[in-house]
Design an enzyme around this catalytic site. Structure first.
Site, PDB file in Angstrom:
ATOM      1  N   ASP A  29      42.835 -42.788-102.113  1.00  0.00           N
ATOM      2  CA  ASP A  29      43.977 -43.686-101.872  1.00  0.00           C
ATOM      3  C   ASP A  29      44.943 -42.770-101.373  1.00  0.00           C
ATOM      4  O   ASP A  29      45.445 -41.535-101.852  1.00  0.00           O
ATOM      5  CB  ASP A  29      44.301 -44.517-102.990  1.00  0.00           C
ATOM      6  CG  ASP A  29      45.292 -45.562-102.460  1.00  0.00           C
ATOM      7  OD1 ASP A  29      44.791 -46.699-102.780  1.00  0.00           O
ATOM      8  OD2 ASP A  29      46.390 -45.454-101.951  1.00  0.00           O
ATOM      9  N   THR A  93      46.134 -56.114-100.283  1.00  0.00           N
ATOM     10  CA  THR A  93      46.793 -55.824 -98.901  1.00  0.00           C
ATOM     11  C   THR A  93      45.917 -55.473 -97.716  1.00  0.00           C
ATOM     12  O   THR A  93      46.206 -55.826 -96.563  1.00  0.00           O
ATOM     13  CB  THR A  93      47.976 -54.548 -98.802  1.00  0.00           C
ATOM     14  OG1 THR A  93      47.125 -53.549 -99.377  1.00  0.00           O
ATOM     15  CG2 THR A  93      48.834 -54.860 -99.906  1.00  0.00           C
ATOM     16  N   HIS A  98      37.419 -53.779-101.931  1.00  0.00           N
ATOM     17  CA  HIS A  98      37.635 -52.490-102.271  1.00  0.00           C
ATOM     18  C   HIS A  98      37.920 -52.622-104.081  1.00  0.00           C
ATOM     19  O   HIS A  98      38.650 -53.544-104.464  1.00  0.00           O
ATOM     20  CB  HIS A  98      38.556 -51.504-101.795  1.00  0.00           C
ATOM     21  CG  HIS A  98      40.122 -52.203-101.833  1.00  0.00           C
ATOM     22  ND1 HIS A  98      40.321 -53.273-100.740  1.00  0.00           N
ATOM     23  CD2 HIS A  98      41.256 -51.854-102.399  1.00  0.00           C
ATOM     24  CE1 HIS A  98      41.479 -53.676-101.057  1.00  0.00           C
ATOM     25  NE2 HIS A  98      42.131 -52.891-101.783  1.00  0.00           N
TER      26      HIS A  98
HETATM   27  P1  5GP Z   1      45.261 -53.291-102.193  1.00  0.00           P
HETATM   28  O1  5GP Z   1      46.518 -53.357-102.211  1.00  0.00           O
HETATM   29  O2  5GP Z   1      44.799 -54.006-100.862  1.00  0.00           O
HETATM   30  O3  5GP Z   1      44.422 -53.543-103.309  1.00  0.00           O
HETATM   31  O4  5GP Z   1      44.868 -51.845-101.837  1.00  0.00           O
HETATM   32  C1  5GP Z   1      44.923 -51.346-100.560  1.00  0.00           C
HETATM   33  C2  5GP Z   1      44.916 -49.656-101.108  1.00  0.00           C
HETATM   34  O5  5GP Z   1      44.767 -48.981 -99.867  1.00  0.00           O
HETATM   35  C3  5GP Z   1      46.517 -49.237-101.531  1.00  0.00           C
HETATM   36  O6  5GP Z   1      46.386 -48.498-102.460  1.00  0.00           O
HETATM   37  C4  5GP Z   1      46.733 -48.288-100.109  1.00  0.00           C
HETATM   38  O7  5GP Z   1      47.331 -47.078-100.685  1.00  0.00           O
HETATM   39  C5  5GP Z   1      45.528 -47.887 -99.714  1.00  0.00           C
HETATM   40  N1  5GP Z   1      45.272 -47.610 -98.166  1.00  0.00           N
HETATM   41  C6  5GP Z   1      46.042 -48.367 -97.255  1.00  0.00           C
HETATM   42  N2  5GP Z   1      45.804 -47.585 -95.983  1.00  0.00           N
HETATM   43  C7  5GP Z   1      45.005 -46.683 -96.172  1.00  0.00           C
HETATM   44  C8  5GP Z   1      44.106 -45.582 -95.523  1.00  0.00           C
HETATM   45  O8  5GP Z   1      44.296 -45.487 -94.267  1.00  0.00           O
HETATM   46  N3  5GP Z   1      43.581 -44.512 -96.229  1.00  0.00           N
HETATM   47  C9  5GP Z   1      43.652 -44.529 -97.506  1.00  0.00           C
HETATM   48  N4  5GP Z   1      42.961 -43.315 -98.045  1.00  0.00           N
HETATM   49  N5  5GP Z   1      44.325 -45.396 -98.254  1.00  0.00           N
HETATM   50  C10 5GP Z   1      44.790 -46.679 -97.731  1.00  0.00           C
END
Ligand code: 5GP
Ligand code: ZN
Length: 112
Positions: A29, A93, A98
């Protein structure tokens, strides 16, 4: 499609990959919330857990097998947390399915 995780799958956006096979990719992440914070995703674009059905659900079981393998490789013998955020109220987000594999610290419950 303008999906950052699809772009990670096809190499348009770089990532620190920790595992890859024909159907899934795992990468660190960008904004880690624990010493180990790996995202495990299907290569196929599935928007969220809410889009999982009988036709595409096999990859979800595979993701859990991959999570256990990565957890062992990362030495998370004291436990870890696997999280899926689904939809806006679930805190999702990035709209590509995932699972967060997080470990290396104590977690509390219930999550906020
Ligand atoms: P969500 O909030 O959707 O469950 O998690 C999305 C995750 O994706 C977040 O923890 C954020 O830090 C990670 N994330 C967002 N954009 C990127 C990216 O471009 N590369 C990586 N490695 N992680 C990302
Ligand atoms: Zn996608």
């Amino acid at each position: 499609m303008d999906c950052i995780f699809c772009k990670i799958v096809n190499g348009e956006i770089p990532s620190a990959k920790v595992y890859e096979d024909d159907t899934v990719v795992a990468f660190n992440d960008l904004s880690p919330q624990a010493p180990v914070h790996v995202l495990i995703i299907p290569k196929e674009h599935i928007a969220s857990c809410d889009e999982v059905n009988e036709e595409n659900c096999a990859v979800v079981g595979h993701i859990f097998a991959v999570a256990a393998k990565i957890a062992k490789e990362k030495g998370l013998s004291n436990g870890y947390r696997i999280v899926n955020n689904c939809g806006d109220e679930g805190g999702q987000t990035v709209k590509h399915l995932h699972f967060h594999l997080m470990g290396g610290r104590q977690f509390t419950w219930p999550a906020g």
